[in-house]
Enzyme design. Structure first.
Site, PDB file in Angstrom:
ATOM      1  N   ASN A 196      23.287  92.581  34.430  1.00  0.00           N
ATOM      2  CA  ASN A 196      23.144  91.417  33.549  1.00  0.00           C
ATOM      3  C   ASN A 196      21.680  91.296  33.132  1.00  0.00           C
ATOM      4  OD1 ASN A 196      24.016  89.178  32.090  1.00  0.00           O
ATOM      5  ND2 ASN A 196      23.717  87.776  33.789  1.00  0.00           N
ATOM      6  N   LEU A 197      21.158  92.375  32.596  1.00  0.00           N
ATOM      7  CA  LEU A 197      19.720  92.559  32.440  1.00  0.00           C
ATOM      8  C   LEU A 197      19.143  91.754  31.286  1.00  0.00           C
ATOM      9  CD1 LEU A 197      19.503  96.410  33.058  1.00  0.00           C
ATOM     10  CD2 LEU A 197      19.389  94.533  34.724  1.00  0.00           C
TER      11      LEU A 197
ATOM     12  N   GLU B 200      14.888  90.619  29.506  1.00  0.00           N
ATOM     13  CA  GLU B 200      13.572  91.164  29.224  1.00  0.00           C
ATOM     14  C   GLU B 200      12.709  91.291  30.485  1.00  0.00           C
ATOM     15  OE1 GLU B 200      10.231  92.765  27.690  1.00  0.00           O
ATOM     16  OE2 GLU B 200      12.234  92.709  26.804  1.00  0.00           O
TER      17      GLU B 200
ATOM     18  N   HIS C 151      13.700  92.357  33.401  1.00  0.00           N
ATOM     19  CA  HIS C 151      14.017  93.670  33.961  1.00  0.00           C
ATOM     20  C   HIS C 151      13.384  94.788  33.130  1.00  0.00           C
ATOM     21  CE1 HIS C 151      17.567  91.220  35.373  1.00  0.00           C
ATOM     22  NE2 HIS C 151      17.186  91.762  36.504  1.00  0.00           N
TER      23      HIS C 151
ATOM     24  N   GLN D  99      24.635  90.140  49.972  1.00  0.00           N
ATOM     25  CA  GLN D  99      23.626  89.089  49.854  1.00  0.00           C
ATOM     26  C   GLN D  99      24.167  87.794  49.272  1.00  0.00           C
ATOM     27  OE1 GLN D  99      21.376  91.766  47.204  1.00  0.00           O
ATOM     28  NE2 GLN D  99      20.837  89.933  46.016  1.00  0.00           N
TER      29      GLN D  99
ATOM     30  N   GLY E 249      10.103  92.320  40.981  1.00  0.00           N
ATOM     31  CA  GLY E 249       9.478  91.214  40.286  1.00  0.00           C
ATOM     32  C   GLY E 249       8.964  90.129  41.208  1.00  0.00           C
TER      33      GLY E 249
ATOM     34  N   ASP F 161      11.078  86.681  42.401  1.00  0.00           N
ATOM     35  CA  ASP F 161      11.680  86.612  43.739  1.00  0.00           C
ATOM     36  C   ASP F 161      10.576  86.903  44.758  1.00  0.00           C
ATOM     37  OD1 ASP F 161      14.592  86.251  43.021  1.00  0.00           O
ATOM     38  OD2 ASP F 161      14.142  88.084  41.915  1.00  0.00           O
TER      39      ASP F 161
END
Length: 273
Positions: free
Chosen positions: A28-29, A31, A33, A57, A144, A147
């Site tokens: 579900n990418l 910008e 990513h 998770q 990133g 997180d």
């Protein structure tokens, strides 16, 4: 760009390369990513991304079953960003049997903040990341900063297991109004999307007050109350030491971290002070 679905295909494709650069995702990418992929590309001799929605998770009440699976669109975006190889395994390929061996991270960093509100989350994250790293064998992997706690947990895991992978941090990508890009932003209604930027604004004000030397406790409590009055349900809005996310002492480099639910959507963000 080549797309492979099995570990055997992945290893065959990577056999002639020495320095894979890797970006793991749940698909579900957006910008954010793509920015990680572009950052990874000059760091290796082949750029690899993965798309895998990791059941381990997600808590039982969370959105594993409804999490968007958009592989065709994801592949097109990755190709446009210069990715060379997409690893998109099925659940049966990555977990051919029950995953009874798990990576349990240090509770001091994994059972606070996100780990407190999502028990077992980082065990699921570490287990799948360890498995993906073993599959890809990258020399560099890019995660990133949005997180933030996840980044720190993974860095510690890689260091403690002496894995031959450098973990590189990618800056948080934001919409024009400051909202951190996230796959879960798609869950927001139009009205909620307008309100969602309040999380970033509150964290920005917290960082400004911390830089000015104000006491942390009132900064945190007033930020929580501000969001509550706007209809949010905050989990935490806290100032922490960047090094290990513990309570800071004088002179420590700081980060302000927040997680709050707006309607049915839980958003997280952070700002380094």
């Amino acid at each position: 760009m080549h797309i492979v679905h099995t570990i055997a295909e992945l290893r065959d494709r990577l056999a002639r390369f020495q320095r894979p650069a890797f970006v793991p995702t749940m698909g579900n990418l957006h910008e954010g990513h793509m920015a990680l992929v572009r950052q990874a590309k000059p760091l290796g001799d082949v750029t690899v991304a993965s798309v895998f929605v990791n059941r381990l998770q997600f808590l039982p009440h969370e959105d594993f079953d409804t999490y968007p699976r958009t592989l065709a669109a994801d592949a097109a975006k990755l190709a446009g960003a210069g990715c060379d190889l997409l690893f998109a395994p099925s659940e049966g390929e990555l977990y051919p049997g029950p995953q009874t061996f798990r990576i349990v991270p240090d509770p001091a960093i994994a059972d606070i903040l996100e780990g407190h509100f999502r028990p077992g989350f980082f065990t699921g994250v570490c287990t799948v990341v360890m498995k993906l790293l073993q599959c890809v064998q990258p020399r560099v992997a890019v995660f990133g900063k949005k997180d933030y706690q996840q980044l720190m947990v993974i860095r510690r895991m890689v260091r403690q297991f002496a894995l031959p992978t450098e973990i590189v941090a990618g800056e948080t990508q934001r919409a024009a109004d400051g909202l951190a890009l996230s796959s879960r932003n798609g869950y927001l209604s139009a009205q909620e999307r307008q309100e969602a930027v309040s999380l970033h604004r509150v964290l920005t004000l917290m960082a400004q007050r911390a830089r000015a030397g104000e006491a942390h406790a009132p900064i945190e409590s007033e930020a929580i109350e501000t969001l509550r009055q706007r209809g949010w349900k905050p989990d935490y809005l806290l100032l922490r030491r960047r090094l290990d996310l513990q309570q800071p002492a004088a002179g420590d480099d700081l980060v302000v971290l927040g997680a709050a639910r707006l309607g049915e959507t839980r958003l997280i963000d952070n700002i380094e002070v």
